[in-house]
Structures are given as structure tokens and as C-alpha cells.
Write a protein that holds these residues in place. Structure first.
Motif, PDB file in Angstrom:
ATOM      1  N   GLU A  25       5.139   9.549  -7.455  1.00 18.22           N
ATOM      2  CA  GLU A  25       6.395  10.251  -7.238  1.00 18.22           C
ATOM      3  C   GLU A  25       7.527   9.666  -8.096  1.00 18.22           C
ATOM      4  O   GLU A  25       8.525  10.347  -8.353  1.00 18.22           O
ATOM      5  CB  GLU A  25       6.797  10.185  -5.766  1.00 18.22           C
ATOM      6  N   LEU A  26       7.357   8.433  -8.510  1.00 21.87           N
ATOM      7  CA  LEU A  26       8.411   7.763  -9.283  1.00 21.87           C
ATOM      8  C   LEU A  26       8.232   7.927 -10.793  1.00 21.87           C
ATOM      9  O   LEU A  26       9.145   7.681 -11.543  1.00 21.87           O
ATOM     10  CB  LEU A  26       8.427   6.273  -8.932  1.00 21.87           C
ATOM     11  N   ILE A  27       7.020   8.305 -11.201  1.00 23.29           N
ATOM     12  CA  ILE A  27       6.731   8.438 -12.628  1.00 23.29           C
ATOM     13  C   ILE A  27       6.836   9.909 -13.019  1.00 23.29           C
ATOM     14  O   ILE A  27       6.118  10.742 -12.468  1.00 23.29           O
ATOM     15  CB  ILE A  27       5.329   7.901 -12.959  1.00 23.29           C
ATOM     16  N   ILE A  68       0.842  -1.199   0.000  1.00 24.92           N
ATOM     17  CA  ILE A  68       0.000   0.000   0.000  1.00 24.92           C
ATOM     18  C   ILE A  68       0.876   1.248   0.000  1.00 24.92           C
ATOM     19  O   ILE A  68       0.628   2.191  -0.759  1.00 24.92           O
ATOM     20  CB  ILE A  68      -0.958  -0.008   1.215  1.00 24.92           C
ATOM     21  N   GLU A  69       1.905   1.249   0.840  1.00 23.16           N
ATOM     22  CA  GLU A  69       2.795   2.405   0.896  1.00 23.16           C
ATOM     23  C   GLU A  69       3.494   2.632  -0.442  1.00 23.16           C
ATOM     24  O   GLU A  69       3.559   3.762  -0.948  1.00 23.16           O
ATOM     25  CB  GLU A  69       3.835   2.222   2.003  1.00 23.16           C
ATOM     26  N   VAL A  70       3.998   1.581  -1.025  1.00 25.26           N
ATOM     27  CA  VAL A  70       4.690   1.708  -2.307  1.00 25.26           C
ATOM     28  C   VAL A  70       3.733   2.206  -3.379  1.00 25.26           C
ATOM     29  O   VAL A  70       4.054   3.119  -4.145  1.00 25.26           O
ATOM     30  CB  VAL A  70       5.331   0.362  -2.716  1.00 25.26           C
ATOM     31  N   MET A  71       2.552   1.621  -3.446  1.00 28.38           N
ATOM     32  CA  MET A  71       1.604   2.001  -4.487  1.00 28.38           C
ATOM     33  C   MET A  71       1.079   3.421  -4.277  1.00 28.38           C
ATOM     34  O   MET A  71       0.794   4.122  -5.243  1.00 28.38           O
ATOM     35  CB  MET A  71       0.439   1.006  -4.544  1.00 28.38           C
ATOM     36  N   SER A  72       0.964   3.864  -3.044  1.00 31.10           N
ATOM     37  CA  SER A  72       0.460   5.212  -2.799  1.00 31.10           C
ATOM     38  C   SER A  72       1.486   6.269  -3.183  1.00 31.10           C
ATOM     39  O   SER A  72       1.147   7.418  -3.404  1.00 31.10           O
ATOM     40  CB  SER A  72       0.053   5.385  -1.339  1.00 31.10           C
TER      41      SER A  72
END
Length: 101
Positions: free
Chosen positions: A91-93, A83-87
Motif C-alpha cells: 500500500e505504501l509503494i 508482520i502488520e507493517v510488512m503485510s
């Protein structure tokens, strides 16, 4: 191929019944336990051995509850990590509209 969710819903997943630890000590310790059990079966009275088996069963039950709690905790931790990564994936794109590449 059936999905994991379908298998879970249908009660077809039983990881506690299919997991065999791959740690190199696992089988050696199992053999040691078996040998000690046989030794005590021969040396103790029937009543004493029954009490030892009851004690062993209680230890297994306690350990089983601990393993279940650890599994649930680990699963929740992993799900929260996802959930943390997907939320934070935005920011990464790079945003094409801002001209950042």
C-alpha cells in the motif's frame, strides 16, 4: 559476525544476565536494599533472618516470572507489529503499472 539466530540456537544469548537497567534510581535502590538487609541481619535472630531471606527469594522468583512473561508479550507484540507493517507494505509503494507516482 555471527547472526542473532545462530547465537540463539547455540544458547549464547542471555539477556537476563547482561541487562543492567539504566534508570537513575536503580543503583540507589540497590544500595538501599543492601543497607536494609545488613540492618536486619544484625537485628534479627538467625532463624528470623533465614525466613526473611526465604521470603525475599520467593519475591524475586515471582518477579522473575513476571519479567519473563512481559518479555515474551513484548516480543510477540513487536513481531506482530512487524508482520502488520510488512503485510501492508504494498500500500505504501506506488504501483508503476497504474501510472501512480
Amino acid at each position: 559476525m555471527e547472526s542473532i539466530l545462530e547465537a540463539l540456537y547455540r544458547g549464547q544469548l542471555h539477556p537476563d544476565e547482561t541487562i543492567v537497567p539504566s534508570h537513575p534510581e536503580y543503583r540507589r535502590l540497590g544500595r538501599q536494599i543492601g543497607a536494609m538487609t545488613e540492618k536486619w541481619r544484625k537485628e534479627l535472630s538467625d532463624e528470623m533472618f533465614r525466613e526473611l531471606e526465604e521470603y525475599s527469594d520467593l519475591c524475586v522468583s515471582l518477579n522473575s516470572l513476571h519479567v519473563e512473561a512481559a518479555f515474551i508479550h513484548g516480543f510477540r507484540l513487536g513481531a506482530n507489529m512487524i508482520i502488520e507493517v510488512m503485510s501492508k507494505r504494498e500500500e505504501l509503494i506506488p504501483n508503476a503499472a497504474s501510472g501512480v507516482s
